[in-house]
Design a protein around this motif. Sequence first.
Motif, PDB file in Angstrom:
ATOM      1  N   VAL A 121       4.341  41.623 -68.718  1.00  0.00           N
ATOM      2  CA  VAL A 121       5.561  41.470 -69.515  1.00  0.00           C
ATOM      3  C   VAL A 121       6.469  42.648 -69.223  1.00  0.00           C
ATOM      4  O   VAL A 121       6.015  43.789 -69.099  1.00  0.00           O
ATOM      5  CB  VAL A 121       5.229  41.411 -71.022  1.00  0.00           C
ATOM      6  N   THR A 122       7.760  42.407 -69.114  1.00  0.00           N
ATOM      7  CA  THR A 122       8.691  43.450 -68.733  1.00  0.00           C
ATOM      8  C   THR A 122       8.687  44.620 -69.712  1.00  0.00           C
ATOM      9  O   THR A 122       8.446  44.464 -70.910  1.00  0.00           O
ATOM     10  CB  THR A 122      10.121  42.873 -68.609  1.00  0.00           C
ATOM     11  N   LEU A 124      11.017  46.386 -71.043  1.00  0.00           N
ATOM     12  CA  LEU A 124      11.976  46.308 -72.146  1.00  0.00           C
ATOM     13  C   LEU A 124      11.455  45.421 -73.273  1.00  0.00           C
ATOM     14  O   LEU A 124      11.566  45.768 -74.462  1.00  0.00           O
ATOM     15  CB  LEU A 124      13.316  45.783 -71.634  1.00  0.00           C
ATOM     16  N   ILE A 125      10.875  44.277 -72.936  1.00  0.00           N
ATOM     17  CA  ILE A 125      10.361  43.351 -73.949  1.00  0.00           C
ATOM     18  C   ILE A 125       9.225  44.001 -74.727  1.00  0.00           C
ATOM     19  O   ILE A 125       9.126  43.862 -75.961  1.00  0.00           O
ATOM     20  CB  ILE A 125       9.890  42.042 -73.300  1.00  0.00           C
ATOM     21  N   ARG A 126       8.348  44.728 -74.030  1.00  0.00           N
ATOM     22  CA  ARG A 126       7.237  45.389 -74.713  1.00  0.00           C
ATOM     23  C   ARG A 126       7.749  46.448 -75.684  1.00  0.00           C
ATOM     24  O   ARG A 126       7.201  46.618 -76.777  1.00  0.00           O
ATOM     25  CB  ARG A 126       6.294  46.018 -73.686  1.00  0.00           C
ATOM     26  N   ILE A 128      10.762  46.490 -77.198  1.00  0.00           N
ATOM     27  CA  ILE A 128      11.389  45.795 -78.328  1.00  0.00           C
ATOM     28  C   ILE A 128      10.323  45.228 -79.264  1.00  0.00           C
ATOM     29  O   ILE A 128      10.507  45.208 -80.495  1.00  0.00           O
ATOM     30  CB  ILE A 128      12.331  44.690 -77.813  1.00  0.00           C
ATOM     31  N   ALA A 129       9.207  44.783 -78.707  1.00  0.00           N
ATOM     32  CA  ALA A 129       8.115  44.279 -79.538  1.00  0.00           C
ATOM     33  C   ALA A 129       7.582  45.387 -80.451  1.00  0.00           C
ATOM     34  O   ALA A 129       7.317  45.148 -81.641  1.00  0.00           O
ATOM     35  CB  ALA A 129       6.993  43.733 -78.663  1.00  0.00           C
ATOM     36  N   THR A 132       9.815  45.931 -83.373  1.00  0.00           N
ATOM     37  CA  THR A 132       9.571  44.952 -84.435  1.00  0.00           C
ATOM     38  C   THR A 132       8.332  45.323 -85.251  1.00  0.00           C
ATOM     39  O   THR A 132       8.323  45.231 -86.483  1.00  0.00           O
ATOM     40  CB  THR A 132       9.400  43.549 -83.829  1.00  0.00           C
ATOM     41  N   ASN A 170       3.433  52.305 -73.016  1.00  0.00           N
ATOM     42  CA  ASN A 170       4.072  51.755 -71.820  1.00  0.00           C
ATOM     43  C   ASN A 170       3.545  52.352 -70.520  1.00  0.00           C
ATOM     44  O   ASN A 170       3.655  51.712 -69.465  1.00  0.00           O
ATOM     45  CB  ASN A 170       5.585  51.960 -71.906  1.00  0.00           C
ATOM     46  N   TYR A 237      15.255  52.751 -78.227  1.00  0.00           N
ATOM     47  CA  TYR A 237      14.887  51.654 -79.118  1.00  0.00           C
ATOM     48  C   TYR A 237      13.968  52.087 -80.258  1.00  0.00           C
ATOM     49  O   TYR A 237      13.989  51.476 -81.334  1.00  0.00           O
ATOM     50  CB  TYR A 237      14.205  50.534 -78.322  1.00  0.00           C
TER      51      TYR A 237
END
Length: 291
Positions: A121-122, A124-126, A128-129, A132, A170, A237
Amino acid sequence: MAGVATSGRQRSKIAPYLMVLPALVYLGIFFVVPFFTLAKTSLSTSGGSVYLPTLTFAWDFANYAEAFSEYREQIIRSFTYSLAATVLCVLLAFPLAYVIAFKAGRFKNLILGLVILPFFVTFLIRTIAWKTILADEGWLVGALGSIGLLPDEGRLLSTSWAVIGGLTYNWIIFMILPLYVSLEKIDPRLIEASKDLYSSNTRSFTKVILPLSMPGVLAGSMLVFIPAVGDFINADYLGSTQTTMIGNVIQKQFLVVKDYPAAAALSLVLMVIILVGVLLYTRALGTEDLV
């Protein structure tokens, strides 16, 4: 025949150079040329407007003085966060790599696949997860608050620990894999021999396993620390204005302020500090077993 033998020897001498030529050309185009362009930009003065900036080469070393004086706090913070993330990666990755190397048996490949899978998974998505998950209204804050580990008004997001946690998550894969490779190369008979000599588990670890795994620790530390220092996604983020790293400053100077000389000077300062740190680190730990 002598002429054929001579030409054959000449070709054999030239062959290694021809083999490395594509790599040298690649490095020249995509590393050496950009590096000198960056260095030239760092010694220039900027003019024009934000929408149409102009650069004039003027041997302006004041850009470096400003980089140290104005952004010293962000530089120190970046190295502090990255060092903390690297240490956490070692502490978390070593037990996992040890289990995979010595205890996993026929499930070794399965566990390795599960470790690597999230990183398809990219980046950035990780990140942003995690934003959340760590949000003030998220389940983690609620769970920690319900058991008394977090004050009523406490929060996880926009803190230093959130940024360090994001860096750790990451980049931890770049610690796990070198450690696993290094541990997997250790002959189990060496550990058995230490036990035959009445060595405790702790002593076997400190005297046999840890020294033999140091190449993996060294390689993993550099693979984690170097990109983490220049990272700006996690601070952007998961952090706040109080957790800004030097990568955020460089990004803003390049893309928003359009102060290219200042951004280039900051980039080179960061590069030099990292290079000096890596040289000192590798000299302290040794690099003979990395090849």
